[in-house]
Design a protein around this motif. Structure first.
Motif, PDB file in Angstrom:
ATOM      1  N   VAL A 171       0.845  -1.197   0.000  1.00  0.00           N
ATOM      2  CA  VAL A 171       0.000   0.000   0.000  1.00  0.00           C
ATOM      3  C   VAL A 171       0.882   1.249   0.000  1.00  0.00           C
ATOM      4  CG1 VAL A 171      -1.742   1.312   1.269  1.00  0.00           C
ATOM      5  CG2 VAL A 171      -1.844  -1.190   1.230  1.00  0.00           C
ATOM      6  N   GLU A 172       0.531   2.238  -0.797  1.00  0.00           N
ATOM      7  CA  GLU A 172       1.265   3.498  -0.807  1.00  0.00           C
ATOM      8  C   GLU A 172       0.295   4.670  -0.895  1.00  0.00           C
ATOM      9  OE1 GLU A 172       3.791   4.051  -4.147  1.00  0.00           O
ATOM     10  OE2 GLU A 172       2.222   3.681  -5.636  1.00  0.00           O
ATOM     11  N   ILE A 173       0.821   5.859  -0.574  1.00  0.00           N
ATOM     12  CA  ILE A 173       0.045   7.090  -0.681  1.00  0.00           C
ATOM     13  C   ILE A 173       0.541   7.836  -1.920  1.00  0.00           C
ATOM     14  CG2 ILE A 173      -0.527   9.290   0.421  1.00  0.00           C
ATOM     15  CD1 ILE A 173      -0.094   7.913   3.122  1.00  0.00           C
ATOM     16  N   PRO A 174      -0.229   7.870  -3.000  1.00  0.00           N
ATOM     17  CA  PRO A 174       0.239   8.465  -4.260  1.00  0.00           C
ATOM     18  C   PRO A 174       0.664   9.924  -4.125  1.00  0.00           C
ATOM     19  CG  PRO A 174      -1.802   7.232  -4.605  1.00  0.00           C
ATOM     20  CD  PRO A 174      -1.584   7.304  -3.129  1.00  0.00           C
ATOM     21  N   GLU A 175       0.035  10.670  -3.253  1.00  0.00           N
ATOM     22  CA  GLU A 175       0.323  12.104  -3.133  1.00  0.00           C
ATOM     23  C   GLU A 175       1.765  12.366  -2.716  1.00  0.00           C
ATOM     24  OE1 GLU A 175      -2.036  16.054  -1.498  1.00  0.00           O
ATOM     25  OE2 GLU A 175      -2.512  14.070  -0.698  1.00  0.00           O
ATOM     26  N   LEU A 176       2.372  11.414  -2.004  1.00  0.00           N
ATOM     27  CA  LEU A 176       3.741  11.608  -1.535  1.00  0.00           C
ATOM     28  C   LEU A 176       4.762  11.534  -2.671  1.00  0.00           C
ATOM     29  CD1 LEU A 176       3.708   9.577   1.808  1.00  0.00           C
ATOM     30  CD2 LEU A 176       3.597  12.056   1.492  1.00  0.00           C
ATOM     31  N   ARG A 177       4.338  11.095  -3.836  1.00  0.00           N
ATOM     32  CA  ARG A 177       5.252  11.038  -4.981  1.00  0.00           C
ATOM     33  C   ARG A 177       5.625  12.427  -5.484  1.00  0.00           C
ATOM     34  NH1 ARG A 177       1.533   7.021  -8.620  1.00  0.00           N
ATOM     35  NH2 ARG A 177       1.471   5.185  -7.232  1.00  0.00           N
ATOM     36  N   PHE A 178       4.829  13.431  -5.135  1.00  0.00           N
ATOM     37  CA  PHE A 178       4.981  14.763  -5.716  1.00  0.00           C
ATOM     38  C   PHE A 178       5.810  15.720  -4.859  1.00  0.00           C
ATOM     39  CE2 PHE A 178       0.976  12.937  -7.270  1.00  0.00           C
ATOM     40  CZ  PHE A 178       1.243  12.937  -8.633  1.00  0.00           C
ATOM     41  N   GLY A 179       6.512  15.198  -3.851  1.00  0.00           N
ATOM     42  CA  GLY A 179       7.418  16.053  -3.097  1.00  0.00           C
ATOM     43  C   GLY A 179       6.951  16.340  -1.682  1.00  0.00           C
ATOM     44  N   LYS A 180       7.879  16.967  -0.923  1.00  0.00           N
ATOM     45  CA  LYS A 180       7.633  17.219   0.499  1.00  0.00           C
ATOM     46  C   LYS A 180       6.466  18.172   0.741  1.00  0.00           C
ATOM     47  CE  LYS A 180      12.345  16.348   2.110  1.00  0.00           C
ATOM     48  NZ  LYS A 180      13.522  16.926   2.825  1.00  0.00           N
ATOM     49  N   GLU A 181       6.196  19.051  -0.228  1.00  0.00           N
ATOM     50  CA  GLU A 181       5.088  20.000  -0.032  1.00  0.00           C
ATOM     51  C   GLU A 181       3.745  19.299   0.014  1.00  0.00           C
ATOM     52  OE1 GLU A 181       6.111  20.060  -4.487  1.00  0.00           O
ATOM     53  OE2 GLU A 181       7.142  19.913  -2.560  1.00  0.00           O
ATOM     54  N   HIS A 182       3.704  18.036  -0.390  1.00  0.00           N
ATOM     55  CA  HIS A 182       2.466  17.261  -0.332  1.00  0.00           C
ATOM     56  C   HIS A 182       2.410  16.338   0.888  1.00  0.00           C
ATOM     57  CE1 HIS A 182       0.975  18.399  -4.372  1.00  0.00           C
ATOM     58  NE2 HIS A 182       2.259  18.494  -4.656  1.00  0.00           N
ATOM     59  N   ASP A 183       3.427  16.449   1.731  1.00  0.00           N
ATOM     60  CA  ASP A 183       3.464  15.631   2.948  1.00  0.00           C
ATOM     61  C   ASP A 183       2.663  16.353   4.040  1.00  0.00           C
ATOM     62  OD1 ASP A 183       4.028  13.678   4.747  1.00  0.00           O
ATOM     63  OD2 ASP A 183       6.131  14.205   5.044  1.00  0.00           O
ATOM     64  N   HIS A 184       1.345  16.292   3.929  1.00  0.00           N
ATOM     65  CA  HIS A 184       0.462  17.092   4.769  1.00  0.00           C
ATOM     66  C   HIS A 184       0.416  16.578   6.207  1.00  0.00           C
ATOM     67  CE1 HIS A 184      -0.784  19.032   1.122  1.00  0.00           C
ATOM     68  NE2 HIS A 184      -1.268  17.903   0.616  1.00  0.00           N
ATOM     69  N   ALA A 185       0.066  17.486   7.098  1.00  0.00           N
ATOM     70  CA  ALA A 185      -0.114  17.126   8.507  1.00  0.00           C
ATOM     71  C   ALA A 185      -1.388  16.313   8.674  1.00  0.00           C
ATOM     72  CB  ALA A 185      -0.173  18.381   9.370  1.00  0.00           C
ATOM     73  N   VAL A 186      -1.306  15.284   9.480  1.00  0.00           N
ATOM     74  CA  VAL A 186      -2.466  14.435   9.762  1.00  0.00           C
ATOM     75  C   VAL A 186      -2.967  14.683  11.189  1.00  0.00           C
ATOM     76  CG1 VAL A 186      -3.327  12.066   9.889  1.00  0.00           C
ATOM     77  CG2 VAL A 186      -1.619  12.674   8.174  1.00  0.00           C
ATOM     78  N   VAL A 187      -2.023  14.774  12.137  1.00  0.00           N
ATOM     79  CA  VAL A 187      -2.350  15.028  13.540  1.00  0.00           C
ATOM     80  C   VAL A 187      -1.414  16.114  14.064  1.00  0.00           C
ATOM     81  CG1 VAL A 187      -2.527  14.048  15.860  1.00  0.00           C
ATOM     82  CG2 VAL A 187      -3.057  12.628  13.865  1.00  0.00           C
ATOM     83  N   VAL A 188      -1.981  17.051  14.818  1.00  0.00           N
ATOM     84  CA  VAL A 188      -1.189  18.130  15.416  1.00  0.00           C
ATOM     85  C   VAL A 188      -1.497  18.195  16.904  1.00  0.00           C
ATOM     86  CG1 VAL A 188      -0.732  20.619  15.441  1.00  0.00           C
ATOM     87  CG2 VAL A 188      -1.199  19.460  13.270  1.00  0.00           C
ATOM     88  N   ALA A 189      -0.440  18.196  17.732  1.00  0.00           N
ATOM     89  CA  ALA A 189      -0.594  18.356  19.184  1.00  0.00           C
ATOM     90  C   ALA A 189      -0.020  19.716  19.562  1.00  0.00           C
ATOM     91  CB  ALA A 189       0.124  17.247  19.930  1.00  0.00           C
TER      92      ALA A 189
END
Length: 228
Positions: A171-189
Protein backbone atom coordinates in the motif's frame (compact mmCIF):
# COMPACT_ATOMS: atom_id res chain seq x y z
CA UNK A 1 -6.56 -6.74 3.76
CA UNK A 2 -10.18 -5.63 3.77
CA UNK A 3 -12.87 -8.28 3.88
CA UNK A 4 -15.19 -8.68 0.94
CA UNK A 5 -18.91 -8.25 1.47
CA UNK A 6 -21.56 -9.88 -0.70
CA UNK A 7 -24.58 -7.86 -1.81
CA UNK A 8 -27.37 -9.39 -3.85
CA UNK A 9 -28.55 -7.45 -6.88
CA UNK A 10 -31.00 -7.87 -9.75
CA UNK A 11 -30.69 -6.81 -13.35
CA UNK A 12 -33.09 -4.12 -14.53
CA UNK A 13 -34.27 -3.54 -18.04
CA UNK A 14 -36.29 -0.35 -17.66
CA UNK A 15 -34.26 2.84 -17.64
CA UNK A 16 -35.01 6.53 -17.42
CA UNK A 17 -36.33 8.84 -14.70
CA UNK A 18 -39.83 7.35 -14.74
CA UNK A 19 -38.53 3.81 -14.32
CA UNK A 20 -36.21 4.91 -11.49
CA UNK A 21 -39.10 6.56 -9.64
CA UNK A 22 -41.16 3.38 -9.93
CA UNK A 23 -38.25 1.33 -8.58
CA UNK A 24 -37.85 3.62 -5.57
CA UNK A 25 -41.55 3.45 -4.79
CA UNK A 26 -41.26 -0.35 -4.86
CA UNK A 27 -38.41 -0.27 -2.31
CA UNK A 28 -35.45 -0.63 -4.68
CA UNK A 29 -32.41 1.51 -5.51
CA UNK A 30 -31.37 1.87 -9.16
CA UNK A 31 -27.65 1.43 -9.80
CA UNK A 32 -25.10 0.90 -12.54
CA UNK A 33 -21.96 -1.25 -12.79
CA UNK A 34 -19.25 -0.08 -15.19
CA UNK A 35 -15.56 -0.52 -15.96
CA UNK A 36 -13.32 -3.20 -17.39
CA UNK A 37 -13.88 -4.74 -20.77
CA UNK A 38 -17.58 -5.44 -20.12
CA UNK A 39 -20.25 -2.92 -21.03
CA UNK A 40 -22.11 -1.10 -18.23
CA UNK A 41 -25.01 -2.98 -16.67
CA UNK A 42 -28.07 -1.46 -15.00
CA UNK A 43 -29.03 -3.17 -11.75
CA UNK A 44 -31.32 -2.71 -8.76
CA UNK A 45 -30.83 -3.41 -5.05
CA UNK A 46 -33.23 -3.60 -2.14
CA UNK A 47 -33.23 -0.23 -0.42
CA UNK A 48 -33.18 -1.74 3.08
CA UNK A 49 -30.06 -3.74 2.24
CA UNK A 50 -28.35 -0.67 0.82
CA UNK A 51 -29.35 1.55 3.74
CA UNK A 52 -28.05 -0.87 6.36
CA UNK A 53 -24.80 -1.36 4.42
CA UNK A 54 -24.34 2.41 4.09
CA UNK A 55 -24.17 2.75 7.88
CA UNK A 56 -20.88 0.82 7.88
CA UNK A 57 -17.41 2.08 7.07
CA UNK A 58 -16.61 -0.93 4.90
CA UNK A 59 -19.32 -0.04 2.39
CA UNK A 60 -17.22 2.90 1.16
CA UNK A 61 -13.70 1.43 1.23
CA UNK A 62 -13.97 -2.33 0.71
CA UNK A 63 -14.19 -4.65 -2.26
CA UNK A 64 -17.86 -5.54 -2.66
CA UNK A 65 -19.10 -8.78 -4.23
CA UNK A 66 -22.19 -8.04 -6.29
CA UNK A 67 -24.04 -11.32 -6.70
CA UNK A 68 -26.33 -11.46 -9.73
CA UNK A 69 -27.97 -14.87 -9.82
CA UNK A 70 -24.75 -16.59 -8.77
CA UNK A 71 -22.51 -14.48 -11.02
CA UNK A 72 -20.27 -12.49 -8.67
CA UNK A 73 -18.49 -9.33 -9.77
CA UNK A 74 -15.97 -7.54 -7.57
CA UNK A 75 -16.61 -3.82 -7.44
CA UNK A 76 -15.94 -0.61 -5.52
CA UNK A 77 -18.58 1.96 -4.66
CA UNK A 78 -17.70 5.10 -6.59
CA UNK A 79 -20.74 7.31 -6.09
CA UNK A 80 -23.89 7.39 -3.97
CA UNK A 81 -26.70 9.89 -4.36
CA UNK A 82 -28.82 10.56 -1.28
CA UNK A 83 -32.09 12.40 -0.85
CA UNK A 84 -31.44 15.95 0.46
CA UNK A 85 -33.42 15.44 3.69
CA UNK A 86 -35.04 11.99 3.69
CA UNK A 87 -33.23 8.81 4.72
CA UNK A 88 -33.23 7.53 1.16
CA UNK A 89 -30.50 6.36 -1.20
CA UNK A 90 -31.40 7.43 -4.73
CA UNK A 91 -28.69 5.92 -6.95
CA UNK A 92 -25.41 4.01 -6.78
CA UNK A 93 -22.40 3.74 -9.12
CA UNK A 94 -20.14 0.69 -8.87
CA UNK A 95 -16.81 0.22 -10.68
CA UNK A 96 -15.56 -3.24 -11.60
CA UNK A 97 -12.21 -4.24 -10.10
CA UNK A 98 -9.39 -5.97 -11.94
CA UNK A 99 -7.43 -8.12 -9.49
CA UNK A 100 -4.18 -7.38 -11.36
CA UNK A 101 -4.51 -3.60 -11.56
CA UNK A 102 -3.80 -1.09 -8.79
CA UNK A 103 -6.78 0.89 -7.54
CA UNK A 104 -7.06 4.23 -5.78
CA UNK A 105 -9.38 4.33 -2.82
CA UNK A 106 -9.98 6.74 0.07
CA UNK A 107 -9.88 4.79 3.33
CA UNK A 108 -10.68 6.02 6.85
CA UNK A 109 -8.05 6.74 9.49
CA UNK A 110 -8.39 5.20 12.96
CA UNK A 111 -6.57 7.08 15.72
CA UNK A 112 -5.35 4.80 18.51
CA UNK A 113 -4.05 5.47 22.07
CA UNK A 114 -4.47 9.23 21.87
CA UNK A 115 -5.58 9.66 25.49
CA UNK A 116 -2.65 7.57 26.76
CA UNK A 117 -0.04 9.66 24.94
CA UNK A 118 2.16 12.28 26.70
CA UNK A 119 0.32 15.00 24.77
CA UNK A 120 -3.06 13.52 25.67
CA UNK A 121 -2.16 13.52 29.36
CA UNK A 122 -0.89 17.12 29.39
CA UNK A 123 -3.29 19.82 30.48
CA UNK A 124 -3.83 22.60 27.97
CA UNK A 125 -2.77 20.53 24.94
CA UNK A 126 -5.22 20.24 22.04
CA UNK A 127 -4.81 17.31 19.63
CA UNK A 128 -6.30 18.04 16.21
CA UNK A 129 -7.05 15.49 13.47
CA UNK A 130 -6.37 17.36 10.24
CA UNK A 131 -7.56 14.38 8.16
CA UNK A 132 -10.07 11.61 8.74
CA UNK A 133 -9.32 9.65 5.56
CA UNK A 134 -6.49 9.26 3.08
CA UNK A 135 -6.24 8.18 -0.55
CA UNK A 136 -4.11 5.07 -1.07
CA UNK A 137 -3.05 2.98 -4.05
CA UNK A 138 -2.70 -0.81 -4.03
CA UNK A 139 -3.81 -4.03 -5.66
CA UNK A 140 -7.35 -5.12 -4.67
CA UNK A 141 -5.97 -8.03 -2.61
CA UNK A 142 -3.98 -5.59 -0.43
CA UNK A 143 -6.79 -3.10 0.20
CA UNK A 144 -7.20 -2.35 3.94
CA UNK A 145 -10.55 -1.27 5.37
CA UNK A 146 -8.75 1.49 7.32
CA UNK A 147 -5.32 2.76 8.35
CA UNK A 148 -4.41 2.73 12.04
CA UNK A 149 -2.36 5.59 13.53
CA UNK A 150 -0.76 4.80 16.88
CA UNK A 151 -0.50 8.04 18.87
CA UNK A 152 0.82 6.49 22.10
CA UNK A 153 4.16 8.35 21.76
CA UNK A 154 2.70 11.71 20.64
CA UNK A 155 4.25 14.65 22.50
CA UNK A 156 3.31 18.31 22.81
CA UNK A 157 4.11 20.40 19.69
CA UNK A 158 4.61 17.28 17.57
CA UNK A 159 3.06 16.79 14.13
CA UNK A 160 2.26 13.47 12.44
CA UNK A 161 2.63 13.74 8.66
CA UNK A 162 1.44 11.47 5.87
CA UNK A 163 4.97 10.07 5.52
CA UNK A 164 4.83 8.97 9.18
CA UNK A 165 1.92 6.60 8.63
CA UNK A 166 2.70 2.89 8.85
CA UNK A 167 1.08 1.39 5.77
CA UNK A 168 0.33 -2.30 5.16
CA UNK A 169 2.49 -4.18 2.67
CA UNK A 170 1.73 -3.28 -0.93
CA UNK A 171 0.00 0.00 0.00
CA UNK A 172 1.27 3.50 -0.81
CA UNK A 173 0.05 7.09 -0.68
CA UNK A 174 0.24 8.46 -4.26
CA UNK A 175 0.32 12.10 -3.13
CA UNK A 176 3.74 11.61 -1.53
CA UNK A 177 5.25 11.04 -4.98
CA UNK A 178 4.98 14.76 -5.72
CA UNK A 179 7.42 16.05 -3.10
CA UNK A 180 7.63 17.22 0.50
CA UNK A 181 5.09 20.00 -0.03
CA UNK A 182 2.47 17.26 -0.33
CA UNK A 183 3.46 15.63 2.95
CA UNK A 184 0.46 17.09 4.77
CA UNK A 185 -0.11 17.13 8.51
CA UNK A 186 -2.47 14.44 9.76
CA UNK A 187 -2.35 15.03 13.54
CA UNK A 188 -1.19 18.13 15.42
CA UNK A 189 -0.59 18.36 19.18
CA UNK A 190 -0.44 22.00 20.23
CA UNK A 191 -0.32 23.67 23.61
CA UNK A 192 -2.91 26.40 23.99
CA UNK A 193 -1.62 29.35 26.01
CA UNK A 194 -4.11 31.79 27.50
CA UNK A 195 -3.31 35.36 26.63
CA UNK A 196 -4.02 37.87 29.42
CA UNK A 197 -5.20 41.11 27.91
CA UNK A 198 -3.68 44.17 29.58
CA UNK A 199 -6.04 46.93 30.72
CA UNK A 200 -5.83 49.92 28.35
CA UNK A 201 -3.93 52.90 29.75
CA UNK A 202 -5.54 56.26 28.99
CA UNK A 203 -3.33 58.83 27.35
CA UNK A 204 -2.59 62.04 29.25
CA UNK A 205 -4.48 64.05 26.70
CA UNK A 206 -7.55 61.79 27.06
CA UNK A 207 -7.37 62.09 30.87
CA UNK A 208 -7.21 65.84 30.64
CA UNK A 209 -10.12 65.95 28.24
CA UNK A 210 -12.17 63.78 30.59
CA UNK A 211 -11.60 66.13 33.59
CA UNK A 212 -14.52 68.47 34.53
CA UNK A 213 -14.30 71.97 33.11
CA UNK A 214 -14.76 73.55 36.53
CA UNK A 215 -11.81 71.71 37.96
CA UNK A 216 -9.60 73.04 35.16
CA UNK A 217 -10.72 76.57 35.79
CA UNK A 218 -10.16 76.27 39.52
CA UNK A 219 -6.66 75.01 39.02
CA UNK A 220 -5.65 78.02 36.96
CA UNK A 221 -4.23 80.97 39.09
CA UNK A 222 -6.34 84.13 39.15
CA UNK A 223 -4.84 87.16 37.34
CA UNK A 224 -4.03 90.23 39.47
CA UNK A 225 -5.51 93.56 38.54
CA UNK A 226 -2.47 95.72 37.65
CA UNK A 227 -4.44 98.94 37.70
CA UNK A 228 -5.41 100.40 40.99
Amino acid sequence: MAKTHEIKVEKRNDEGKGASRRLRRAGFVPAIVYGGEVKPVSIQLLHNDVWHASQNEWFYSSILDLSLGGDVQKVLLRDMQRHPFKQLVLHLDFQRVNENEAIRVRVPLHFMNQEASPAGKTSGVVITHEMNEVEISCLPKDLPEYIEIDLSALKTDEIVHLSDLKLPAGVEIPELRFGKEHDHAVVVAKEVREEVEAAPVAAEGEAAAAAPAGATAAAAPAKKDEKK
